[in-house]
Every structure is written in C-alpha cells, then in structure tokens.
Design an enzyme around this catalytic site. Structure first.
Site, PDB file in Angstrom:
ATOM      1  N   ILE A 154      -3.627   3.811   2.230  1.00  0.00           N
ATOM      2  CA  ILE A 154      -3.952   3.855   3.751  1.00  0.00           C
ATOM      3  C   ILE A 154      -4.990   4.938   3.871  1.00  0.00           C
ATOM      4  O   ILE A 154      -5.559   5.041   4.727  1.00  0.00           O
ATOM      5  CB  ILE A 154      -2.564   4.289   4.168  1.00  0.00           C
ATOM      6  CG1 ILE A 154      -2.848   4.314   5.776  1.00  0.00           C
ATOM      7  CG2 ILE A 154      -2.121   5.852   3.801  1.00  0.00           C
ATOM      8  CD1 ILE A 154      -1.242   4.485   6.668  1.00  0.00           C
ATOM      9  N   TYR A 181       0.787  -1.411  -0.042  1.00  0.00           N
ATOM     10  CA  TYR A 181      -0.106  -0.067   0.056  1.00  0.00           C
ATOM     11  C   TYR A 181       0.879   1.331  -0.049  1.00  0.00           C
ATOM     12  O   TYR A 181       2.124   1.211   0.432  1.00  0.00           O
ATOM     13  CB  TYR A 181      -0.833   0.023   1.439  1.00  0.00           C
ATOM     14  CG  TYR A 181      -0.523   0.298   2.421  1.00  0.00           C
ATOM     15  CD1 TYR A 181      -0.257   1.680   3.105  1.00  0.00           C
ATOM     16  CD2 TYR A 181       0.086  -0.839   3.475  1.00  0.00           C
ATOM     17  CE1 TYR A 181       0.365   1.983   4.234  1.00  0.00           C
ATOM     18  CE2 TYR A 181       0.508  -0.378   4.540  1.00  0.00           C
ATOM     19  CZ  TYR A 181       0.400   0.795   5.029  1.00  0.00           C
ATOM     20  OH  TYR A 181       1.064   1.059   6.295  1.00  0.00           O
ATOM     21  N   CYS A 182       0.123   2.188  -0.558  1.00  0.00           N
ATOM     22  CA  CYS A 182       0.792   3.553  -0.398  1.00  0.00           C
ATOM     23  C   CYS A 182      -0.381   4.621   0.010  1.00  0.00           C
ATOM     24  O   CYS A 182      -1.103   4.068   0.892  1.00  0.00           O
ATOM     25  CB  CYS A 182       1.414   4.150  -1.847  1.00  0.00           C
ATOM     26  SG  CYS A 182       0.227   4.202  -3.181  1.00  0.00           S
ATOM     27  N   TRP A 183      -0.317   5.917  -0.356  1.00  0.00           N
ATOM     28  CA  TRP A 183      -1.298   6.638   0.369  1.00  0.00           C
ATOM     29  C   TRP A 183      -2.539   6.620  -0.143  1.00  0.00           C
ATOM     30  O   TRP A 183      -3.685   6.253   0.459  1.00  0.00           O
ATOM     31  CB  TRP A 183      -0.771   8.067   0.061  1.00  0.00           C
ATOM     32  CG  TRP A 183      -1.779   9.279   0.485  1.00  0.00           C
ATOM     33  CD1 TRP A 183      -2.282  10.126  -0.383  1.00  0.00           C
ATOM     34  CD2 TRP A 183      -2.482   9.260   1.769  1.00  0.00           C
ATOM     35  NE1 TRP A 183      -3.293  11.021   0.388  1.00  0.00           N
ATOM     36  CE2 TRP A 183      -3.290  10.392   1.586  1.00  0.00           C
ATOM     37  CE3 TRP A 183      -2.375   8.779   2.890  1.00  0.00           C
ATOM     38  CZ2 TRP A 183      -4.267  10.906   2.654  1.00  0.00           C
ATOM     39  CZ3 TRP A 183      -3.260   9.127   3.859  1.00  0.00           C
ATOM     40  CH2 TRP A 183      -4.005  10.204   3.853  1.00  0.00           C
TER      41      TRP A 183
END
Length: 352
Positions: free
Chosen positions: A125, A96-98
């Site tokens: 996230i 995952y990233c932002w």
C-alpha cells in the site's frame, strides 16, 4: 511452490473494476488507510501485531516469526475460504500489506498453492500512497478557479453544497472526507478520518472531476479535526469567488441541534465543552454549565452562537481581501436555487 507474480499499483488502478483487493494488514492499519474497494482479511489482530512487533525488537526475527506462525496457522482455513469466495467476482485477485513484504507474500503463496491464483501488489500500500502524493502534487499545479461557500455556523452550507453535488456540480466535500465538521465539537457523532484516508478520498474525487473547469468548497480552516488541508485548496479558498450565506438565527440553532443530536451524544458534547471551557469567559462558561445541568441544549447552542462562534467567524471574514456575494436564504432549497442562479451568471454549470 511457484513464484508469486507481482502487479504494479498503476495497473491495479487502471483495472480497478476487474481486480479484487485483499488487505492482510491488521484492522487498525486498514481502518486508518486502505485502497478503496479492498476487503480486510488480517493475518494478525491489532494486539497480535503489537505483540509480534515487540518480540521482533526484543527477541529477534526468528522468535517473532515462530510466534507469528503459531498465531496464523489456525486462521488459515477461514482466510483461504474468505479470499476464495471474494476472488470469484473478479478477473484477478491482488494481496497487499504495507510494503509488499512477508505478510502479503505468505498469503499469496498459500492461496496459489491451494489453487486460488493471486498476485502480490508490488511495494504494498506504500506504493499507492506514493501514487496519491504524486497525483496531488500534479493537481496542485492546475489553475482552476474555486467557488467558496461561507457563512456563520449552522447556515446549512454543507447541506447546500451536498445538494449541488447531487445535481452534478464539482463539489469537494472536505468535511465529509475529513469525517469532521471543523470546530471543537466537530467530531460529535462522526468518525474522524486520518490524514492518509482524507487524502485518498480527495484524490478519488479530484480524479472524478478531472474535466471540471472549477471546484466548489466550503470555507474551512487549514485544519479540519485531525486533517490538514493541502496548500493548494487553502490558496483556492483565499482567491476564490465567495458566496456568504445569511440564514435565520433560530433556524441555525435548529440545524445545529439536528446535526449534532446532543441528547444522543450527550457525553461527547460535554467533553468538547470541557476542552473549550478554558478559552471562554468565566461568566459565559458558567452560564453554559448551568444550561448543561438543565439539559437545555437549544439554549446552549444559542449561547455559543451569540457569544463565541458568531463573533469569532465574523472577525475571520474580515481577513479576506475581496467582498463576498451575499445570499439571504431561509431554506436549503432556496440556498441551492440562489447559488445555481449566481453560478449560471458566471457560466459555471455542471457538465452533462
């Protein structure tokens, strides 16, 4: 290349013990807020992320992507090996990233191409943050009573509550979650948490206490360091059953000395004093300054308690509409025993 499959945050939470989480954001982003249990395998360092962001704004997406590729390419073998080893311990691995965008998609695609199957967190996230906000709103609607432990600075309130928490009582350690003790000196020797990080820890604890019939907290101001407490906790404090801990003055001085370790954190303590000095009586401030020059920290603590914190908090206690139950104790063990006795009378005991 196979299309990377996505997984929802709800499924990740439901299967958290079976899923390995990989956060590919920068170390600064990870430190401020991350999904519990995740490890950080960043595509960019903090400085690299800032440089790519500046290029994106000033030169456009193509140049930014080209520069990003140059930065990331040498890191890929190490990233792959780190993720591959971590993935062995779990049924599934989620990247995952932002926002669930290019960073996580790129890493997941490469991992899958190299034979290490991974999923991408749908919405990144940010979807976890939305889940936390929504759940906290639901917790706010609960009508659970609060038990509030108050007392003057150094009364060992936190230590008493942490001991009760170990015994199974439904304690919300707000200062621990905030990484701050609440006063202007409150960050000395600690690592203050972000608002998002605090709310994540609160969310976790409230989920753990879903079957509890009440909560126990320390009487806190609305703000603890960088963190602002949710309104439902403030309301719980104001309307809860209050216990006021009375603790011997010299033992309070000793407790503060041991908690703040002024000889070890001399610079941070003095910096906090300088920030506070403009709010102090000049003669009092000068007396404290003289004690600092002599490194007489016991005297400094005594002065602050007697002339600043005790008058300040004694006045605040008068703002409550109801009286607190007074407990005079001389140790943490005695404080725990007395509180347990009182809670027993209220039929507030920990669940087995």
């Amino acid at each position: 290349m196979d299309v990377v499959k996505k997984i929802s945050i709800d499924e990740v939470i439901d299967k958290s013990d079976q899923i390995g989480l990989i956060d590919v954001r920068s170390p600064g982003e990870f430190k401020a807020f991350h999904i519990p249990g995740a490890i950080n395998v960043p595509l960019f360092s903090n400085d690299e992320r800032a440089r790519i962001g500046t290029l994106y704004k000033q030169k456009g997406p193509h140049i930014a992507k080209d520069e990003g590729l140059k930065i990331v390419s040498p890191k890929l073998p190490h990233m792959f090996e780190t993720i591959r080893k971590h993935a062995k311990a779990y049924d599934q691995t989620v990247i995952y990233c932002w926002r669930g965008g290019m960073r996580s998609l790129s890493v997941a695609s490469i991992m899958n191409l190299m034979g290490c199957y991974t999923l991408q967190l749908d919405g990144g996230i940010r979807s976890f943050r939305k889940r936390i906000v929504g759940d906290l709103e639901a917790f706010a609607q609960e009508e659970k009573p609060y038990v509030v432990v108050e007392g003057l600075t150094g009364s060992r309130k936190t230590d008493i509550l942490l001991s009760l928490k170990e015994k199974g009582y439904p304690v919300l350690d707000l200062e621990g979650m905030a990484g701050h003790r609440g006063s202007i000196f409150g960050s000395v020797g600690l690592e203050p948490n972000s608002q998002k990080g605090f709310e994540c820890m609160l969310w976790l604890r409230l989920r753990e206490l879903s079957d509890a019939s009440y909560y126990m907290i320390e009487a806190e101001s609305k703000r603890i360091g960088r963190v602002v407490l949710p309104e439902f906790i403030i309301n719980g404090k104001e309307n809860g059953t209050r216990f006021h801990i009375h603790y011997p003055f010299q033992k309070r001085v000793q407790a503060i000395y041991e908690a703040y370790e002024p000889t070890r954190n001399e610079g941070a303590v003095y910096e906090a004093f300088i920030k506070l000095r403009k709010h102090l009586n000049p003669a009092f401030a000068e007396e404290v300054e003289d004690a600092y020059q002599q490194k007489d920290y016991y005297k400094i603590i005594s002065l602050f308690l007697e002339h600043y914190y005790d008058p300040k908090y004694s006045h605040k206690f008068k703002d409550y509409k109801s009286d607190a139950i007074s407990l005079t104790v001389s140790s943490v063990v005695e404080g725990v025993a007395r509180l347990e006795e009182e809670l027993g009378k209220m039929v507030m005991v920990p669940k087995e």
